[in-house]
Motif scaffolding. Sequence first.
Motif, mmCIF file in Angstrom:
data_model
loop_
_atom_site.group_PDB
_atom_site.id
_atom_site.type_symbol
_atom_site.label_atom_id
_atom_site.label_comp_id
_atom_site.label_asym_id
_atom_site.label_seq_id
_atom_site.Cartn_x
_atom_site.Cartn_y
_atom_site.Cartn_z
ATOM 1 N N UNK A 171 37.264 33.035 33.726
ATOM 2 C CA UNK A 171 36.955 33.495 32.478
ATOM 3 C C UNK A 171 35.772 34.843 32.385
ATOM 4 N N UNK A 172 35.221 34.583 32.792
ATOM 5 C CA UNK A 172 33.837 34.977 33.547
ATOM 6 C C UNK A 172 34.457 36.153 34.353
ATOM 7 N N UNK A 173 34.994 36.397 35.040
ATOM 8 C CA UNK A 173 35.593 37.185 36.047
ATOM 9 C C UNK A 173 36.663 38.360 35.661
ATOM 10 N N UNK A 174 37.660 37.555 34.616
ATOM 11 C CA UNK A 174 37.929 38.616 33.863
ATOM 12 C C UNK A 174 37.603 39.600 33.089
ATOM 13 N N UNK A 175 35.888 38.947 32.289
ATOM 14 C CA UNK A 175 35.213 39.928 31.300
ATOM 15 C C UNK A 175 34.796 41.118 32.193
ATOM 16 N N UNK A 176 34.502 40.761 33.300
ATOM 17 C CA UNK A 176 32.959 41.633 34.307
ATOM 18 C C UNK A 176 33.921 42.765 34.430
ATOM 19 N N UNK A 177 34.678 42.222 34.490
ATOM 20 C CA UNK A 177 36.276 43.817 35.273
ATOM 21 C C UNK A 177 37.280 43.976 33.996
ATOM 22 N N UNK A 178 36.754 43.913 33.338
ATOM 23 C CA UNK A 178 37.193 44.519 32.080
ATOM 24 C C UNK A 178 39.069 43.864 32.327
ATOM 25 N N UNK A 179 39.711 42.848 32.953
ATOM 26 C CA UNK A 179 40.896 42.830 32.898
ATOM 27 C C UNK A 179 41.426 41.364 31.486
ATOM 28 N N UNK A 180 42.599 41.096 31.419
ATOM 29 C CA UNK A 180 43.186 40.650 30.944
ATOM 30 C C UNK A 180 43.898 39.130 31.993
ATOM 31 N N UNK A 181 44.561 38.154 31.465
ATOM 32 C CA UNK A 181 44.260 37.168 32.012
ATOM 33 C C UNK A 181 45.148 37.861 32.845
ATOM 34 N N UNK A 182 46.549 38.190 32.103
ATOM 35 C CA UNK A 182 47.389 38.601 32.690
ATOM 36 C C UNK A 182 47.215 39.731 34.391
ATOM 37 N N UNK A 183 45.998 40.629 33.817
ATOM 38 C CA UNK A 183 45.809 41.215 34.866
ATOM 39 C C UNK A 183 45.318 40.444 36.537
ATOM 40 N N UNK A 184 44.491 39.865 35.893
ATOM 41 C CA UNK A 184 43.967 38.800 36.877
ATOM 42 C C UNK A 184 44.593 37.970 37.567
ATOM 43 N N UNK A 185 45.546 37.053 37.048
ATOM 44 C CA UNK A 185 46.899 36.306 37.088
ATOM 45 C C UNK A 185 47.665 37.335 38.225
ATOM 46 N N UNK A 186 48.116 38.553 38.057
ATOM 47 C CA UNK A 186 49.243 38.806 38.941
ATOM 48 C C UNK A 186 47.906 39.419 40.235
ATOM 49 N N UNK A 187 46.937 40.167 40.102
ATOM 50 C CA UNK A 187 46.069 39.722 41.036
ATOM 51 C C UNK A 187 45.682 39.000 41.908
ATOM 52 N N UNK A 188 45.311 37.522 41.821
ATOM 53 C CA UNK A 188 45.291 36.184 42.884
ATOM 54 C C UNK A 188 47.218 36.381 42.984
ATOM 55 N N UNK A 189 47.523 35.972 41.989
ATOM 56 C CA UNK A 189 49.765 36.117 42.636
ATOM 57 C C UNK A 189 49.819 34.049 41.971
#
Length: 179
Positions: A116-134
């Motif tokens: 949650x902190x990671x998405x907020x700090x980077x201005x990403x949605x959970x979907x975007x972060x998930x795509x990045x992580x795989x």
Amino acid sequence: SQDERRRAELALDGRASADLSDLRRRQWPSVASRIREARLRAGLSHTEVARSLGMTVESYADLEVHGDEAFTVASLRDLAALGRILGVQPRLLLLGPEGEGLQQTVTFGDIAARLAKHTAERGLTAEQLGDHIGWDIKDLLLDPEGLWGFNVEGLYEICKAVGVDWVTAVPDAVGASAG
């Protein structure tokens, strides 16, 4: 020595770019033989362990044959249950002596908070972060216990993305002896 851990991480890191024939050749830790030895020490048959885990005998047998299965197929829930059944902590099954004396110090809740902190700090949605992580992480933000359904590979990739040592997040086997 960090050989087993290094082998696990090299194999996991290479999975995304590997083809299927390459995956089987990868140098996975000796987890399959450790699971087999622990089962024999416990005096249990393939069938007894498979039944206790709620999986087919064939699926369980694969855990004792293919070194990658414990990392890429079995869920964290199954690994914790396997550890309980065999009386061996999952970290010890995965990493051998290198897992000795280590405990889960990072909870699934900690990981969800970091996501949650990671998405907020980077201005990403959970979907975007998930795509990045795989890996699809949306549900984990709502219910960290969903991580029980992930395999070690998923845990590894998520932990790597949020700066957590994956070994400290492998769940303990409830009721298993430390070694």
